[in-house]
Design a protein around this motif. Structure first.
Motif, mmCIF file in Angstrom:
data_model
loop_
_atom_site.group_PDB
_atom_site.id
_atom_site.type_symbol
_atom_site.label_atom_id
_atom_site.label_comp_id
_atom_site.label_asym_id
_atom_site.label_seq_id
_atom_site.Cartn_x
_atom_site.Cartn_y
_atom_site.Cartn_z
ATOM 1 N N LYS A 137 -46.829 65.817 46.918
ATOM 2 C CA LYS A 137 -46.967 64.570 47.663
ATOM 3 C C LYS A 137 -46.692 64.803 49.147
ATOM 4 O O LYS A 137 -47.358 64.218 50.003
ATOM 5 C CB LYS A 137 -46.029 63.495 47.123
ATOM 6 N N LEU A 138 -45.738 65.669 49.455
ATOM 7 C CA LEU A 138 -45.447 65.993 50.849
ATOM 8 C C LEU A 138 -46.674 66.606 51.528
ATOM 9 O O LEU A 138 -47.018 66.243 52.655
ATOM 10 C CB LEU A 138 -44.265 66.953 50.924
ATOM 11 N N VAL A 139 -47.338 67.523 50.839
ATOM 12 C CA VAL A 139 -48.564 68.117 51.383
ATOM 13 C C VAL A 139 -49.630 67.046 51.564
ATOM 14 O O VAL A 139 -50.347 67.007 52.573
ATOM 15 C CB VAL A 139 -49.075 69.247 50.471
ATOM 16 N N GLY A 140 -49.740 66.140 50.584
ATOM 17 C CA GLY A 140 -50.726 65.070 50.681
ATOM 18 C C GLY A 140 -50.478 64.139 51.850
ATOM 19 O O GLY A 140 -51.414 63.687 52.516
ATOM 20 N N ILE A 141 -49.217 63.863 52.143
ATOM 21 C CA ILE A 141 -48.874 63.011 53.282
ATOM 22 C C ILE A 141 -49.277 63.691 54.590
ATOM 23 O O ILE A 141 -49.860 63.071 55.487
ATOM 24 C CB ILE A 141 -47.367 62.696 53.278
ATOM 25 N N LYS A 142 -48.971 64.974 54.713
ATOM 26 C CA LYS A 142 -49.310 65.697 55.937
ATOM 27 C C LYS A 142 -50.822 65.838 56.097
ATOM 28 O O LYS A 142 -51.349 65.826 57.215
ATOM 29 C CB LYS A 142 -48.655 67.082 55.916
ATOM 30 N N ARG A 143 -51.524 65.958 54.978
ATOM 31 C CA ARG A 143 -52.961 66.187 55.038
ATOM 32 C C ARG A 143 -53.731 64.888 55.278
ATOM 33 O O ARG A 143 -54.659 64.850 56.085
ATOM 34 C CB ARG A 143 -53.435 66.829 53.727
ATOM 35 N N ASN A 144 -53.342 63.828 54.589
ATOM 36 C CA ASN A 144 -54.123 62.597 54.640
ATOM 37 C C ASN A 144 -53.417 61.449 55.355
ATOM 38 O O ASN A 144 -54.078 60.553 55.878
ATOM 39 C CB ASN A 144 -54.488 62.151 53.216
ATOM 40 N N GLY A 145 -52.091 61.429 55.332
ATOM 41 C CA GLY A 145 -51.351 60.349 55.975
ATOM 42 C C GLY A 145 -51.503 58.997 55.312
ATOM 43 O O GLY A 145 -51.213 57.967 55.918
ATOM 44 N N ASP A 146 -51.949 58.977 54.041
ATOM 45 C CA ASP A 146 -52.164 57.703 53.356
ATOM 46 C C ASP A 146 -51.092 57.407 52.319
ATOM 47 O O ASP A 146 -51.295 56.626 51.395
ATOM 48 C CB ASP A 146 -53.545 57.684 52.696
ATOM 49 N N ALA A 147 -49.940 58.060 52.445
ATOM 50 C CA ALA A 147 -48.823 57.814 51.544
ATOM 51 C C ALA A 147 -47.531 57.976 52.342
ATOM 52 O O ALA A 147 -47.545 58.388 53.498
ATOM 53 C CB ALA A 147 -48.858 58.789 50.358
ATOM 54 N N SER A 148 -46.413 57.653 51.701
ATOM 55 C CA SER A 148 -45.137 57.728 52.401
ATOM 56 C C SER A 148 -44.016 57.944 51.400
ATOM 57 O O SER A 148 -44.111 57.531 50.240
ATOM 58 C CB SER A 148 -44.885 56.455 53.206
ATOM 59 N N PHE A 149 -42.949 58.613 51.837
ATOM 60 C CA PHE A 149 -41.730 58.748 51.050
ATOM 61 C C PHE A 149 -40.689 57.725 51.476
ATOM 62 O O PHE A 149 -39.655 57.586 50.836
ATOM 63 C CB PHE A 149 -41.130 60.145 51.236
#
Length: 207
Positions: free
Chosen positions: A137-149
């Motif tokens: 999920k961390l990689v996905g946030i950095k790649r797409n910016g469409d999620a958050s922790f």
């Protein structure tokens, strides 16, 4: 993703948590029974430590415990969900507790007919989630910016949506009240086209 945006989407302790090696023997309490380093302090962002170190050095800090499943690190949902938005990450029930994995686990590529896979590593998932672990999920946030922790960002987003919904509702109520104040002109009454004209006459009596 710049550093300010990164801080808003990802708490500062998450990256150290994912990189920290766990389950080594504590150098201070190595002779004790519970000397494996399976604790992590969210306030200190330091190395892993054991049960006895927690009692002495992290007594009033926010500490989570890391566990193992098939030689991979997991954390209980009940602990991490309090401080982290874990939406989109696949969870599992292990030893009657719901957990999620910290990092990606190597596996062969998914075959045909698989319904759900991790967006980052392609691992097969049991349910329609986006990621297999916090690391993915961390990689996905950095790649797409469409999620958050960030749970605070999630709460603020929810408050913003509720605020917009509330304003729309108020506008609808105002429009409805204006319609009540200025009702539409009623239509004219329908004319009776079959109304009889003149004075009615009785039929004569028969003889």
């Amino acid at each position: 993703m710049d550093s300010e945006q990164d801080t808003m989407l990802v708490p500062p302790w998450l990256k150290p948590l994912l990189k920290t090696p766990f389950f080594n023997v504590c150098r201070i309490h190595g002779d004790a029974a519970r000397s494996e380093c399976n604790m992590f302090c969210l306030d200190c962002n330091g190395d892993a430590f054991c049960f006895y170190c927690r009692s002495s050095r992290h007594k009033d800090h926010h500490v989570i415990q890391i566990r193992r499943s098939s030689y991979h690190n997991v954390v209980r949902v009940g602990e991490i969900d309090k401080v982290l938005d874990i939406s989109g990450v696949q969870t599992y029930v292990i030893n009657s507790a719901r957990v999620l994995f910290l990092n990606e686990r190597p596996q062969p590529k998914s075959g045909k007919g698989v319904s759900h896979i991790c967006e980052i590593c392609g691992r097969t998932l049991l349910d329609p989630f986006r990621f297999c672990s916090l690391g993915c999920k961390l990689v996905g946030i950095k790649r797409n910016g469409d999620a958050s922790f960030n749970k605070e960002a999630l709460a603020m987003d929810g408050m913003s949506r509720r605020s917009v919904s509330s304003r729309q509702h108020e506008e609808e109520l105002r429009e409805g009240s204006q319609e009540d104040m200025y009702p539409d002109t009623p239509p004219p009454p329908a004319s009776n086209a079959r109304r009889r004209k003149g004075i009615p006459h009785r039929a004569p009596f028969g003889s």
